[in-house]
Structure formats: C-alpha cells, structure tokens
Design a protein around this motif. Structure first.
Motif, short mmCIF file in Angstrom:
data_model
loop_
_atom_site.label_atom_id
_atom_site.label_comp_id
_atom_site.label_asym_id
_atom_site.label_seq_id
_atom_site.Cartn_x
_atom_site.Cartn_y
_atom_site.Cartn_z
N VAL A 39 0.85 -1.19 0.00
CA VAL A 39 0.00 0.00 0.00
C VAL A 39 0.89 1.24 0.00
N PRO A 40 0.42 2.35 -0.56
CA PRO A 40 1.25 3.56 -0.62
C PRO A 40 1.47 4.19 0.76
N LYS A 41 2.40 5.12 0.80
CA LYS A 41 2.76 5.76 2.07
C LYS A 41 1.59 6.56 2.63
N THR A 42 0.80 7.18 1.76
CA THR A 42 -0.33 7.97 2.24
C THR A 42 -1.33 7.11 3.01
N THR A 43 -1.54 5.88 2.55
CA THR A 43 -2.45 4.98 3.25
C THR A 43 -1.88 4.57 4.59
N ARG A 44 -0.57 4.36 4.65
CA ARG A 44 0.05 4.03 5.94
C ARG A 44 -0.03 5.21 6.90
N GLU A 45 0.10 6.42 6.36
CA GLU A 45 -0.07 7.61 7.19
C GLU A 45 -1.49 7.67 7.76
N THR A 46 -2.48 7.36 6.93
CA THR A 46 -3.87 7.34 7.41
C THR A 46 -4.06 6.31 8.51
N ALA A 47 -3.44 5.13 8.35
CA ALA A 47 -3.54 4.10 9.38
C ALA A 47 -2.91 4.56 10.69
N SER A 48 -1.79 5.26 10.60
CA SER A 48 -1.14 5.76 11.82
C SER A 48 -2.00 6.81 12.52
#
Length: 340
Positions: free
Chosen positions: A164-173
């Motif tokens: 998954v892209p970094k933006t999605t990981r940011e959203t998860a965080s």
C-alpha cells in the motif's frame, strides 16, 4: 438652583481614550507614509527595485541607492540542479505520522566511525552503544510512546508487505493515534488494533485488499482483528463505504493476463449488476472473479473457473453461481426487462 456636579473621573477617562486613539491613528498614518516612501524614490518619486545580487534597493529611474547591505534570507550555497540542491540542503526530513515522535527527534547512527571515517576503538564503541541505549530510552519516555512506537512499526511492516502507498500508511497511523488518544486500547492487543487500523485505511482508500490478505501479513487471528476493526469503526465514527467489486477487477485481470476487451466487459457486467442491485449482500471478490469469467465467455477467451478460483481465493461453486447471475442480469437488461 444648585448646578449638577460633573463627574471628573469619567471626563478624564474619555479624554485619555480620545488621546490614545489619536496617537494610534497618528502612528498608523506615519507607518503608512513610511511604507509609501519605501516604495518610491525619495528624490525623483520613481519605482524602486531590489538588487538581490548586491543586497541593495535602487531607484530604477535615477539610480539612487536607497538601502544597502540588506540581509539575504536565502541559502548560502549555489545549486544548478535538483541533485545538488538535495545534497547541499541542511534541513531535516519532513515530519511524518509514521514515527511516534513525528520524526522531530535525533538518533545516534549505528556506524562506529568518527567524523574522519576512521573506526572507533573498542572502548569508544562500548561508550557509543551505551549512548544509543540511553538515547532510545529518552525517545520513548512513557508507556504510551512505547505502545505507539511498536504499533507504528507494525503498520509500516504490514503496509510494506501489502504494497500500500505511504499515504495509506499515514492514514492508518492517524487512526491508531486517535484510538490511543481516546483510550480504546485496553483489553485489545497492539497488533490487533494496528491491523484494524491498516485495514480501515485500505478500505478508506478503496484499495483492492481483502480481509484474508490483511490477515496473512498480520500477527493476530483474523477474528481478533475483525472485532477490533468493527470496534474502531463504531467508536471513531470512521466513514467507510462498502467494498466495490470493480476495484478488484484490474488487480485480478493483471494477474490472469487477460485482454483489455475482457477487462472492459467485466466492468460493464458489474455496472449492470450494481444498477440492478444484484451485488447487495455478496462477496465483492467473488463477484469480481465471476465477472472476469463471464466476460471471458462473452469474448471467447479461454479461462477456466479453477484458474480464477486460484487467483481470487474463491471457490469454483461461488464463481459458477455468480457468473450465471451476472449473465442473466445482463440478458434481462438487453431485453428491457427489469430484474427481480
């Protein structure tokens, strides 16, 4: 008749306020006048230009130097391309939600070398190792920071494994930070809530990742993270739309290496099914696999149900039932019959 006595304190207050307001107006007028004077030449009234190379403000008409030795707020180095600019820049990395301290703190590097590139002695290496230990302890001073650091590491690991892209990981965080702030973690494991956060972020971004795929890279049982996901959605009020079977078409079509015509036909079948509300209550992955098989039948491309079942991880029975429903719905629409 005795004249009414005047209130001297009130009169004094009004006089003081009027004097203060007059002084404020005078200061504003002087500031405006000085600003206008800076914009025009005091000698000829011409327009002023800023010479950044020499740090001077010069009149463009008469050449009068109005100001000199100005402060240059730009960098003290020159760069002729983006690579040189990145190498010479002396600023830190941008802040990120994927680190518990948002990337604002420093960290002692693991290289046991000095500024000249020479290896450190054994005594110096032991000293640096102790400093690294204490530096790590100071970066996570309490249990919440340690909890957050471990969870964000899990989110980064699972996000990388899922692609998954970094933006999605940011959203998860961000979702995990909200759960930690609202004290929703007691009674639940860190890994379970972290998995629920990454799956919620994937669903919000409409990425084609199923529950089974997320459970494969997770370190907890699938039922545990599903319960945590439902709990986070209710408590945090996450706006998550139901999964769309069309989001999975491109992924499975690329794996099966089908033609563009077949992929487009699969999208048409799913759009027809959604307009007739046939997709309601059915697995989106099963519908996507059935749409690809039905499109292969319509375009005369050989593709077996077992191949699609292996790629989509859906049983052949499900694909067989769903593809017949898709073809019936498309046939009824072509005849102008409203599906039941």
């Amino acid at each position: 008749m005795t004249p009414c006595p005047t209130d001297t304190s009130t009169t004094t207050q009004f006089t003081t306020k009027s004097n203060v307001s007059t002084e404020n107006e005078r200061e504003r007028e002087e500031a405006t006048t000085s600003t206008e004077k800076q914009r025009v030449c005091p000698e000829c009234g011409g327009s002023l230009t800023h010479d950044t190379a020499h740090g001077e403000t010069v009149c463009g008409e008469c050449g009068l130097v109005v100001d000199e030795a100005e402060i240059d707020h730009g960098p003290d180095w020159r760069a002729f391309n983006s690579e040189e600019r990145d190498q010479k820049a002396r600023v830190g990395a941008p802040t990120t939600k994927l680190m518990h301290d948002k990337g604002l703190s420093t960290k002692i590097g693991w290289q046991n070398r000095d500024t000249h590139g020479k290896s450190l002695s054994s005594r110096q290496r032991q000293k640096m190792q102790r400093l690294r230990t204490w530096d790590e302890r100071f970066r996570t001073r309490n249990s919440k920071e340690r909890n957050l650091k471990q969870a964000l590491g899990e989110i980064e690991r699972m996000g990388s494994a899922l692609g998954v892209p970094k933006t999605t990981r940011e959203t998860a965080s961000v979702i995990y930070r909200r759960a930690l702030k609202e004290d929703l973690l007691p009674g639940r494991s860190i890994e379970g809530v972290a998995t629920a956060a990454i799956y919620a972020a994937v669903r919000q971004a409409a990425l084609p990742r199923s529950i089974d795929e997320v459970a494969t890279v997770s370190r907890v049982d699938k039922m545990e993270f599903k319960r945590a996901y439902r709990y986070l959605g209710q408590q945090l009020g996450l706006e998550i739309q139901p999964p769309d079977p069309e989001d999975y078409i491109a992924k499975y079509a690329s794996t099966l290496d089908v033609s563009d015509e077949l992929e487009a036909r699969a999208h048409e079948l799913l759009q027809t099914a959604k307009s007739a509300n046939v997709h309601s209550g059915k697995s989106p992955i099963g519908l996507a696999g059935a749409a690809l098989y039905a499109a292969g039948v319509l375009t005369n491309e050989k593709m077996t149900q077992s191949e699609i079942s292996e790629v989509t991880d859906v049983s052949e029975v499900t694909i067989r039932n769903r593809y017949q429903e898709l073809l019936e719905t498309a046939d009824q629409k072509s005849k102008g019959v409203t599906p039941n």
